[in-house]
Write a protein that holds these residues in place. Sequence first.
Motif, PDB file in Angstrom:
ATOM      1  N   UNK A  28     -42.886 -50.380  70.358  1.00 51.43           N
ATOM      2  CA  UNK A  28     -42.309 -48.909  69.697  1.00 51.43           C
ATOM      3  C   UNK A  28     -42.950 -47.655  70.489  1.00 51.43           C
ATOM      4  N   UNK A  29     -43.967 -47.473  71.060  1.00 51.74           N
ATOM      5  CA  UNK A  29     -44.592 -46.377  71.766  1.00 51.74           C
ATOM      6  C   UNK A  29     -43.896 -46.453  72.956  1.00 51.74           C
ATOM      7  N   UNK A  30     -43.943 -47.602  73.827  1.00 53.96           N
ATOM      8  CA  UNK A  30     -43.358 -47.617  75.149  1.00 53.96           C
ATOM      9  C   UNK A  30     -41.743 -47.057  75.134  1.00 53.96           C
ATOM     10  N   UNK A  47     -39.036 -41.565  85.805  1.00 50.67           N
ATOM     11  CA  UNK A  47     -38.983 -41.919  84.307  1.00 50.67           C
ATOM     12  C   UNK A  47     -40.559 -41.949  83.839  1.00 50.67           C
ATOM     13  N   UNK A  48     -40.890 -42.348  82.417  1.00 50.01           N
ATOM     14  CA  UNK A  48     -42.184 -42.482  82.003  1.00 50.01           C
ATOM     15  C   UNK A  48     -42.688 -43.718  82.531  1.00 50.01           C
ATOM     16  N   UNK A  49     -43.932 -43.777  82.842  1.00 50.22           N
ATOM     17  CA  UNK A  49     -44.526 -44.822  83.123  1.00 50.22           C
ATOM     18  C   UNK A  49     -45.699 -45.128  82.241  1.00 50.22           C
ATOM     19  N   UNK A  50     -45.568 -46.050  81.094  1.00 54.36           N
ATOM     20  CA  UNK A  50     -46.241 -46.099  80.082  1.00 54.36           C
ATOM     21  C   UNK A  50     -47.195 -47.460  80.395  1.00 54.36           C
ATOM     22  N   UNK A 134     -51.803 -37.504  73.572  1.00 54.56           N
ATOM     23  CA  UNK A 134     -51.357 -38.296  72.428  1.00 54.56           C
ATOM     24  C   UNK A 134     -51.133 -39.509  72.635  1.00 54.56           C
ATOM     25  N   UNK A 135     -50.320 -39.645  73.939  1.00 57.79           N
ATOM     26  CA  UNK A 135     -49.855 -41.091  74.313  1.00 57.79           C
ATOM     27  C   UNK A 135     -50.857 -42.061  74.297  1.00 57.79           C
ATOM     28  N   UNK A 136     -52.016 -41.389  75.196  1.00 55.09           N
ATOM     29  CA  UNK A 136     -53.123 -42.333  75.709  1.00 55.09           C
ATOM     30  C   UNK A 136     -54.049 -42.581  74.297  1.00 55.09           C
TER      31      UNK A 136
END
Length: 218
Positions: A28-30, A47-50, A134-136
Motif C-alpha cells: 500500500x505504501x509503495x 518515477x518514485x523508487x520505493x 516520512x516514507x523512510x
Amino acid sequence: MAGTGDREGSPEAYDATPYLPSRGGLPAHREAAAACRGCPLHRDATGTVFGRGDPHARLMLVGEQPGDQEDREGLPFVGPAGRLLHRALAEAGIGEEDLYVTNAVKHFKFIRDEARGRRIHKTPSVRETLACRPWLMAELRLVSPELIVVLGATAGRALLGSSFRVGTDRGVPRPLPDAGDGTRVLATVHPSAVLRAPDRKEMYAGLVADLRTAADAL
C-alpha cells in the motif's frame, strides 16, 4: 490516500506526510509513494523508487537516492553502485534474500549534461531529504529490522541527524535514536563513493569490513 488531491499543485510544501496511506503494509505504501508530490524532485524524475526486499528483514540497507538506472527501472541498487554493493554483500557473507533495501530520498535528483546526453547525480538537499523522511520512517516501522546499515552521508543524516559524519561514525553498531525497540544502526560509505575513489581497493575493503561487522551484529 488522504490529502493527495489538495496537495497536488503545491509540492513546495516539502512534506511527503499527506501522501502516506492511513493504513496498509508495504504494498500500500509503495502504491501511494508512486503518486507522491511532497517535494519538487518528482517533476523531473521518471518515477518514485520505493524500497524492495524481505518485508520482515532483520537487516535493512538505506542509501541516498536512486541513480539514473534505478530511476529508469524503478528499483533501488540496480546500477553500477548496486552491482558493487551486491559483490560486497556476498564477500561479507550476507544473503540478499533476507534484506530490505531502500533510499532516504525516493526520486532521482540530477543535472543534465546536454553535450553528452547524460543525467548527472546531484546530492539531495537537507530540505528534500527531510521531505522524504516520512516514507523512510514508514518503511522502518513496517519492516522493523534489528539493524539498519546506512550507506553514506545523506542516509546517515536522515536517521542520525545533521552532525553525522561517515568518517567518524562508521563501522560501529549503535542504538537508533528514539527507536525504543532495540533497533541499531551502523554507518558505512556509499558504494558510489567507492566507485569514485582514487584508492578504490582500500575503500572497497573498508565497505566489506563494515558489512561483516553488520553481519556479526545480528
